[in-house]
Design a protein around this motif. Structure first.
Motif, PDB file in Angstrom:
ATOM      1  N   SER A 131       0.818  -1.212   0.000  1.00  0.00           N
ATOM      2  CA  SER A 131       0.000   0.000   0.000  1.00  0.00           C
ATOM      3  C   SER A 131       0.850   1.259   0.000  1.00  0.00           C
ATOM      4  CB  SER A 131      -0.934  -0.001   1.216  1.00  0.00           C
ATOM      5  OG  SER A 131      -1.795  -1.112   1.187  1.00  0.00           O
ATOM      6  N   VAL A 132       1.855   1.297   0.872  1.00  0.00           N
ATOM      7  CA  VAL A 132       2.730   2.473   0.948  1.00  0.00           C
ATOM      8  C   VAL A 132       3.483   2.665  -0.367  1.00  0.00           C
ATOM      9  CG1 VAL A 132       4.758   3.440   2.085  1.00  0.00           C
ATOM     10  CG2 VAL A 132       2.974   2.365   3.453  1.00  0.00           C
ATOM     11  N   ALA A 133       4.012   1.579  -0.919  1.00  0.00           N
ATOM     12  CA  ALA A 133       4.738   1.677  -2.192  1.00  0.00           C
ATOM     13  C   ALA A 133       3.816   2.167  -3.306  1.00  0.00           C
ATOM     14  CB  ALA A 133       5.332   0.322  -2.557  1.00  0.00           C
ATOM     15  N   SER A 134       2.563   1.717  -3.307  1.00  0.00           N
ATOM     16  CA  SER A 134       1.607   2.148  -4.330  1.00  0.00           C
ATOM     17  C   SER A 134       1.326   3.646  -4.229  1.00  0.00           C
ATOM     18  CB  SER A 134       0.308   1.355  -4.203  1.00  0.00           C
ATOM     19  OG  SER A 134       0.520  -0.010  -4.454  1.00  0.00           O
ATOM     20  N   VAL A 135       1.141   4.134  -2.999  1.00  0.00           N
ATOM     21  CA  VAL A 135       0.873   5.562  -2.811  1.00  0.00           C
ATOM     22  C   VAL A 135       2.052   6.402  -3.272  1.00  0.00           C
ATOM     23  CG1 VAL A 135       0.463   7.357  -1.105  1.00  0.00           C
ATOM     24  CG2 VAL A 135      -0.755   5.183  -0.941  1.00  0.00           C
ATOM     25  N   ILE A 136       3.254   6.027  -2.847  1.00  0.00           N
ATOM     26  CA  ILE A 136       4.454   6.787  -3.217  1.00  0.00           C
ATOM     27  C   ILE A 136       4.631   6.788  -4.734  1.00  0.00           C
ATOM     28  CG2 ILE A 136       6.964   6.855  -3.047  1.00  0.00           C
ATOM     29  CD1 ILE A 136       6.684   5.734  -0.220  1.00  0.00           C
ATOM     30  N   ALA A 137       4.464   5.612  -5.356  1.00  0.00           N
ATOM     31  CA  ALA A 137       4.635   5.527  -6.807  1.00  0.00           C
ATOM     32  C   ALA A 137       3.557   6.320  -7.534  1.00  0.00           C
ATOM     33  CB  ALA A 137       4.599   4.067  -7.247  1.00  0.00           C
ATOM     34  N   GLY A 138       2.315   6.296  -7.023  1.00  0.00           N
ATOM     35  CA  GLY A 138       1.254   7.073  -7.658  1.00  0.00           C
ATOM     36  C   GLY A 138       1.521   8.566  -7.609  1.00  0.00           C
ATOM     37  N   LEU A 139       1.941   9.066  -6.432  1.00  0.00           N
ATOM     38  CA  LEU A 139       2.265  10.492  -6.307  1.00  0.00           C
ATOM     39  C   LEU A 139       3.462  10.860  -7.180  1.00  0.00           C
ATOM     40  CD1 LEU A 139       1.784  10.937  -2.458  1.00  0.00           C
ATOM     41  CD2 LEU A 139       0.351  11.893  -4.257  1.00  0.00           C
ATOM     42  N   ALA A 140       4.487   9.991  -7.206  1.00  0.00           N
ATOM     43  CA  ALA A 140       5.662  10.259  -8.042  1.00  0.00           C
ATOM     44  C   ALA A 140       5.289  10.299  -9.522  1.00  0.00           C
ATOM     45  CB  ALA A 140       6.729   9.190  -7.788  1.00  0.00           C
ATOM     46  N   THR A 141       4.380   9.427  -9.929  1.00  0.00           N
ATOM     47  CA  THR A 141       3.939   9.415 -11.324  1.00  0.00           C
ATOM     48  C   THR A 141       3.216  10.706 -11.674  1.00  0.00           C
ATOM     49  OG1 THR A 141       3.697   7.003 -11.234  1.00  0.00           O
ATOM     50  CG2 THR A 141       2.614   8.153 -13.046  1.00  0.00           C
ATOM     51  N   VAL A 142       2.348  11.176 -10.766  1.00  0.00           N
ATOM     52  CA  VAL A 142       1.653  12.446 -10.999  1.00  0.00           C
ATOM     53  C   VAL A 142       2.642  13.593 -11.151  1.00  0.00           C
ATOM     54  CG1 VAL A 142       0.124  14.157  -9.948  1.00  0.00           C
ATOM     55  CG2 VAL A 142      -0.463  11.742  -9.858  1.00  0.00           C
ATOM     56  N   MET A 143       3.626  13.656 -10.263  1.00  0.00           N
ATOM     57  CA  MET A 143       4.621  14.733 -10.324  1.00  0.00           C
ATOM     58  C   MET A 143       5.421  14.665 -11.611  1.00  0.00           C
ATOM     59  SD  MET A 143       5.936  14.631  -6.344  1.00  0.00           S
ATOM     60  CE  MET A 143       7.215  15.840  -6.666  1.00  0.00           C
ATOM     61  N   LEU A 144       5.800  13.461 -12.038  1.00  0.00           N
ATOM     62  CA  LEU A 144       6.564  13.308 -13.274  1.00  0.00           C
ATOM     63  C   LEU A 144       5.742  13.739 -14.482  1.00  0.00           C
ATOM     64  CD1 LEU A 144       9.088  12.279 -14.757  1.00  0.00           C
ATOM     65  CD2 LEU A 144       8.036  10.007 -14.777  1.00  0.00           C
ATOM     66  N   ILE A 145       4.495  13.318 -14.537  1.00  0.00           N
ATOM     67  CA  ILE A 145       3.631  13.695 -15.666  1.00  0.00           C
ATOM     68  C   ILE A 145       3.431  15.201 -15.701  1.00  0.00           C
ATOM     69  CG2 ILE A 145       1.291  13.501 -16.591  1.00  0.00           C
ATOM     70  CD1 ILE A 145       1.228  10.654 -15.457  1.00  0.00           C
ATOM     71  N   TYR A 146       3.185  15.802 -14.555  1.00  0.00           N
ATOM     72  CA  TYR A 146       2.972  17.251 -14.498  1.00  0.00           C
ATOM     73  C   TYR A 146       4.233  18.000 -14.921  1.00  0.00           C
ATOM     74  CZ  TYR A 146       1.896  21.876 -12.677  1.00  0.00           C
ATOM     75  OH  TYR A 146       1.697  23.224 -12.558  1.00  0.00           O
ATOM     76  N   PHE A 147       5.396  17.557 -14.449  1.00  0.00           N
ATOM     77  CA  PHE A 147       6.651  18.225 -14.788  1.00  0.00           C
ATOM     78  C   PHE A 147       6.932  18.141 -16.294  1.00  0.00           C
ATOM     79  CE2 PHE A 147      11.264  17.925 -15.497  1.00  0.00           C
ATOM     80  CZ  PHE A 147      11.675  19.158 -15.001  1.00  0.00           C
ATOM     81  N   LEU A 148       6.732  16.965 -16.869  1.00  0.00           N
ATOM     82  CA  LEU A 148       7.018  16.778 -18.296  1.00  0.00           C
ATOM     83  C   LEU A 148       6.012  17.484 -19.197  1.00  0.00           C
ATOM     84  CD1 LEU A 148       8.043  12.997 -18.356  1.00  0.00           C
ATOM     85  CD2 LEU A 148       9.547  14.991 -18.450  1.00  0.00           C
ATOM     86  N   SER A 149       4.814  17.745 -18.684  1.00  0.00           N
ATOM     87  CA  SER A 149       3.780  18.365 -19.524  1.00  0.00           C
ATOM     88  C   SER A 149       3.719  19.876 -19.387  1.00  0.00           C
ATOM     89  CB  SER A 149       2.408  17.775 -19.171  1.00  0.00           C
ATOM     90  OG  SER A 149       2.069  18.061 -17.831  1.00  0.00           O
TER      91      SER A 149
END
Length: 343
Positions: A131-149
């Motif tokens: 669960s913790v790994a999923s949350v961290i990875a989900g937030l990191a994915t959002v930040m990466l997508i936002y930064f690249l876009s």
């Protein structure tokens, strides 16, 4: 004469409120009916009285085990995950003003899935670690997508395209992890990736319960501001909405719900994609559709699970059924948006 326009506006508002209450009430009743069906139906169909006695703690041979150990955790997992997927999907679609901008399409679910698969097949972890790994990875994915876009100016279309690219990359990572995993772990991982309520256990549900109880009210309270954000950045600011803080609160709450739900049930396909548009079509505009979207998500998950269990000769995971429902709608939506020049 001067009061007629105001009376017309108030009459329209009352009509929309009645429609919202009616649709939400019907969805809630349907949810209760599906929850009851999840508890009553199985290899053996038990009477309502026996199911209620088993739920109250009375020990009945066969009934108590089937209801409390198998059916109740399965029903609760579908109820909570469906609500989380529905609310989160509606939030992203409304906030980004695009029906394609949901966690399944723009890669957020894939980020959580990649982390969960890594924990399951490589680290052999379960429960809180996943669960913790999923949350961290989900937030990191959002930040990466936002930064690249971002580019010179924020673009919703660019965000969706970047998200689709990130999703493809993460799906490749998941495939690579499956190739590295031990042979005995592959069936469990593939079953989880398809999105399934099979094997749900009560001990796995507390993180999902607390997440929905904490994050869903945040999104519901911010529902009015979410509707204003749909008007655009300048309109929201002029109406007194702090767009940045509201957007951050909505994104964090939605991503946490999506990540925890994905860790428990797997990425149930298209629920977050379908719930918002269906709720909007049923309720209409004028009021926040956060709660109706969550209830639509619940009904989709529970109904699809029942169909997967009993409608065919072989039993299918819930994600297979929702995928069959969502894929045609996605194709239809892409065709319609292309004709309107929105792609």
């Amino acid at each position: 004469m001067t009061n007629q326009p105001m009376e017309f506006i108030m009459a329209g508002r009352r009509h929309r409120r009645r429609r919202w209450l009616l649709v939400t009430g019907v969805l809630a009743v349907l949810t209760c009916a599906l929850c009851a069906a999840m508890l009553l139906l199985g290899n053996t169909i038990y009477p309502v009285q026996e199911v209620l006695r088993a739920l109250s703690g009375e020990q009945l041979k066969g009934v108590s085990f089937a209801v409390n150990t198998i059916r109740l955790p399965r029903m609760l997992a579908g109820l909570l995950a469906g609500f989380a997927f529905g609310v989160a999907g509606y939030t992203f679609q409304t906030m980004l003003r695009n029906p394609l901008a949901n966690p399944n399409v723009i890669g957020i679910t894939s980020g959580s899935s990649a982390a969960a698969v890594f924990c399951i097949v490589i680290l052999h972890s379960k429960g809180a670690v996943v669960s913790v790994a999923s949350v961290i990875a989900g937030l990191a994915t959002v930040m990466l997508i936002y930064f690249l876009s971002r580019g010179k100016a924020f673009s919703i279309g660019r965000l969706i395209l970047v998200g689709i690219g990130i999703q493809a990359m993460l799906d490749a990572v998941i495939s690579y992890l499956l190739l590295l995993s031990a042979q005995q772990d592959v069936p469990a991982a593939l079953r989880w990736l398809s999105g399934s309520l099979n094997g749900s256990q009560m001990k796995e549900l507390p993180p999902l319960v607390f997440t929905v109880l904490i994050c869903a009210p945040v999104v519901i309270v911010l529902g009015k501001q979410l509707s204003i954000l749909e008007l655009g950045e300048q309109a929201a600011t002029s109406l007194g909405v702090n767009a940045d803080k509201t957007r951050i609160a909505l994104i964090v709450s939605s991503v946490i719900m999506i990540a925890i739900a994905t860790a428990i049930t797997g990425p149930i396909a298209f629920v977050s994609f379908l719930a918002g548009p269906i709720a909007k079509r049923l309720v209409g505009v004028g009021f926040s559709n956060v709660i109706p979207a969550g209830l639509v998500g619940v009904n989709l998950v529970l109904a699809a699970d029942l169909i997967g269990q009993f409608a065919f000769e072989y039993r299918f995971p819930v994600g297979v059924i929702t995928g069959l429902l969502g894929a045609p709608y996605l194709i239809f939506l892409l065709i319609r948006m292309n004709r309107k020049g929105e792609l």
